[in-house]
Design a protein around this motif. Structure first.
Motif, PDB file in Angstrom:
ATOM      1  N   ILE A  12      33.356  58.354  70.852  1.00  3.51           N
ATOM      2  CA  ILE A  12      32.887  59.413  71.743  1.00  3.51           C
ATOM      3  C   ILE A  12      33.443  60.744  71.258  1.00  3.51           C
ATOM      4  O   ILE A  12      34.648  60.908  71.100  1.00  3.51           O
ATOM      5  CB  ILE A  12      33.317  59.154  73.195  1.00  3.51           C
ATOM      6  N   ALA A  13      32.565  61.682  71.013  1.00  3.02           N
ATOM      7  CA  ALA A  13      32.944  63.037  70.621  1.00  3.02           C
ATOM      8  C   ALA A  13      32.617  63.982  71.761  1.00  3.02           C
ATOM      9  O   ALA A  13      31.601  63.828  72.444  1.00  3.02           O
ATOM     10  CB  ALA A  13      32.206  63.459  69.355  1.00  3.02           C
ATOM     11  N   SER A  14      33.476  64.967  71.989  1.00  2.00           N
ATOM     12  CA  SER A  14      33.236  65.912  73.073  1.00  2.00           C
ATOM     13  C   SER A  14      33.635  67.311  72.641  1.00  2.00           C
ATOM     14  O   SER A  14      34.407  67.497  71.694  1.00  2.00           O
ATOM     15  CB  SER A  14      34.016  65.517  74.337  1.00  2.00           C
ATOM     16  N   VAL A 103      29.243  65.736  75.730  1.00  2.00           N
ATOM     17  CA  VAL A 103      29.763  64.494  75.157  1.00  2.00           C
ATOM     18  C   VAL A 103      28.668  63.776  74.392  1.00  2.00           C
ATOM     19  O   VAL A 103      27.483  63.870  74.724  1.00  2.00           O
ATOM     20  CB  VAL A 103      30.346  63.566  76.241  1.00  2.00           C
ATOM     21  N   CYS A 104      29.078  63.046  73.353  1.00  2.00           N
ATOM     22  CA  CYS A 104      28.152  62.233  72.570  1.00  2.00           C
ATOM     23  C   CYS A 104      28.827  60.900  72.287  1.00  2.00           C
ATOM     24  O   CYS A 104      29.976  60.863  71.829  1.00  2.00           O
ATOM     25  CB  CYS A 104      27.802  62.940  71.265  1.00  2.00           C
ATOM     26  N   VAL A 105      28.144  59.803  72.574  1.00  2.00           N
ATOM     27  CA  VAL A 105      28.679  58.469  72.330  1.00  2.00           C
ATOM     28  C   VAL A 105      27.876  57.827  71.209  1.00  2.00           C
ATOM     29  O   VAL A 105      26.663  58.065  71.073  1.00  2.00           O
ATOM     30  CB  VAL A 105      28.616  57.593  73.606  1.00  2.00           C
ATOM     31  N   ALA A 106      28.543  57.020  70.393  1.00  2.00           N
ATOM     32  CA  ALA A 106      27.859  56.347  69.292  1.00  2.00           C
ATOM     33  C   ALA A 106      28.484  54.984  69.037  1.00  2.00           C
ATOM     34  O   ALA A 106      29.665  54.762  69.308  1.00  2.00           O
ATOM     35  CB  ALA A 106      27.924  57.195  68.020  1.00  2.00           C
ATOM     36  N   SER A 107      27.673  54.084  68.516  1.00  3.89           N
ATOM     37  CA  SER A 107      28.141  52.750  68.128  1.00  3.89           C
ATOM     38  C   SER A 107      27.198  52.197  67.080  1.00  3.89           C
ATOM     39  O   SER A 107      25.991  52.457  67.119  1.00  3.89           O
ATOM     40  CB  SER A 107      28.188  51.813  69.334  1.00  3.89           C
ATOM     41  N   ARG A 108      27.738  51.435  66.158  1.00  4.74           N
ATOM     42  CA  ARG A 108      26.895  50.841  65.135  1.00  4.74           C
ATOM     43  C   ARG A 108      26.149  49.609  65.668  1.00  4.74           C
ATOM     44  O   ARG A 108      25.021  49.343  65.254  1.00  4.74           O
ATOM     45  CB  ARG A 108      27.736  50.453  63.921  1.00  4.74           C
ATOM     46  N   GLY A 212      40.339  50.027  74.948  1.00  7.17           N
ATOM     47  CA  GLY A 212      41.221  50.272  73.817  1.00  7.17           C
ATOM     48  C   GLY A 212      40.496  50.377  72.490  1.00  7.17           C
ATOM     49  O   GLY A 212      41.097  50.767  71.480  1.00  7.17           O
ATOM     50  N   LEU A 213      39.191  50.040  72.473  1.00  7.95           N
ATOM     51  CA  LEU A 213      38.405  50.101  71.241  1.00  7.95           C
ATOM     52  C   LEU A 213      37.431  51.274  71.243  1.00  7.95           C
ATOM     53  O   LEU A 213      36.470  51.307  70.475  1.00  7.95           O
ATOM     54  CB  LEU A 213      37.646  48.787  71.030  1.00  7.95           C
ATOM     55  N   ILE A 214      37.687  52.246  72.130  1.00  8.99           N
ATOM     56  CA  ILE A 214      36.911  53.480  72.153  1.00  8.99           C
ATOM     57  C   ILE A 214      37.717  54.562  71.442  1.00  8.99           C
ATOM     58  O   ILE A 214      38.879  54.801  71.776  1.00  8.99           O
ATOM     59  CB  ILE A 214      36.590  53.934  73.590  1.00  8.99           C
ATOM     60  N   ALA A 215      37.118  55.189  70.455  1.00 12.33           N
ATOM     61  CA  ALA A 215      37.779  56.292  69.746  1.00 12.33           C
ATOM     62  C   ALA A 215      37.264  57.616  70.304  1.00 12.33           C
ATOM     63  O   ALA A 215      36.050  57.814  70.428  1.00 12.33           O
ATOM     64  CB  ALA A 215      37.489  56.206  68.250  1.00 12.33           C
ATOM     65  N   PHE A 216      38.173  58.496  70.665  1.00 12.61           N
ATOM     66  CA  PHE A 216      37.805  59.804  71.204  1.00 12.61           C
ATOM     67  C   PHE A 216      38.093  60.887  70.169  1.00 12.61           C
ATOM     68  O   PHE A 216      39.168  60.907  69.550  1.00 12.61           O
ATOM     69  CB  PHE A 216      38.588  60.106  72.480  1.00 12.61           C
TER      70      PHE A 216
END
Length: 222
Positions: A12-14, A103-108, A212-216
């Motif tokens: 997640i980027a903000s 905010v922008c969320v992403a996942s492969r 715990g597996l979310i990167a900010f």
């Protein structure tokens, strides 16, 4: 260059909206996104909407680089059947904004949706129809009904955005039980994000999301 030791489940980027950019700075950032976006961005009547939309795309570009996609990947962005943008089957993302926060969320691997709302006073009695009777009872019985309303609304929005059909969905049919929600036959997993004071935010995914597996990542433009 990727800064992760191990690729996160969800990233997640903000960024804050900040002040209105000078024209030269706006044009500088505008050149960082494909020309196909320019007309839509320039069509916004107020600078806040224009700047939020551009920052959302800048955040998406940052995450694409984090996931090792080449710079031209953003050129492949297209709009799906229900208006949800997508790039390809190997990358899922979603953008949201409220007030001063984008905010922008992403996942492969996980289909994701995100929503964020500034916690602000509102006459939410008009929204009873988008809640189930049990959800409405939960809201009205809460010690903080306003906050509980925003939590329910934000969960539903995140799921609707992950699903791709947006607020055109029958929101009242979304059942919410702890970290799992159901929309028809589809099971969505939700996680509350507590990174931004004064805001309510949730991410929804097609698979369980481990906090715990979310990167900010936080960025500052302007």
């Amino acid at each position: 260059m990727r800064s992760w030791n191990e690729e996160p489940q969800v990233s997640i980027a903000s960024a804050p909206l900040g002040n209105c950019w000078p024209d030269a700075l706006y044009r500088h950032y505008l050149q960082s996104v494909p020309t196909a976006f320019h007309a839509k961005l320039n069509a916004y009547r107020n600078w806040q909407d224009r700047q939020r939309s551009l920052i959302g795309r800048l955040l998406l570009a940052k995450l694409l680089r984090q996931y090792d996609f080449p710079a031209e990947t953003l050129e492949r962005l297209t709009i799906g059947r229900y208006g949800k943008p997508f790039i390809d089957s190997g990358f899922h993302f979603n953008i949201a904004h409220s007030a001063d926060r984008i905010v922008c969320v992403a996942s492969r691997d996980i289909v994701v949706g995100i929503d964020i709302e500034l916690i602000r006073p509102i006459d939410f009695s008009d929204f009873e129809s988008v809640m189930s009777p049990a959800q409405w009872q939960r809201i009205m019985g809460s010690e903080e009904p306003l906050l509980e309303f925003w939590r329910h609304w934000t969960v539903k929005e995140a799921i609707a955005k992950a699903d791709g059909r947006g607020i055109g969905l029958p929101l009242a049919t979304i059942s919410i039980e702890s970290a799992v929600a159901m929309l028809g036959e589809n099971r969505w997993h939700v996680a509350e994000l507590e990174q931004w004071n004064g805001y309510c935010s949730f991410v929804a995914g097609s698979q369980p999301i481990e906090p715990g597996l979310i990167a900010f990542e936080t960025y500052q433009f302007g």
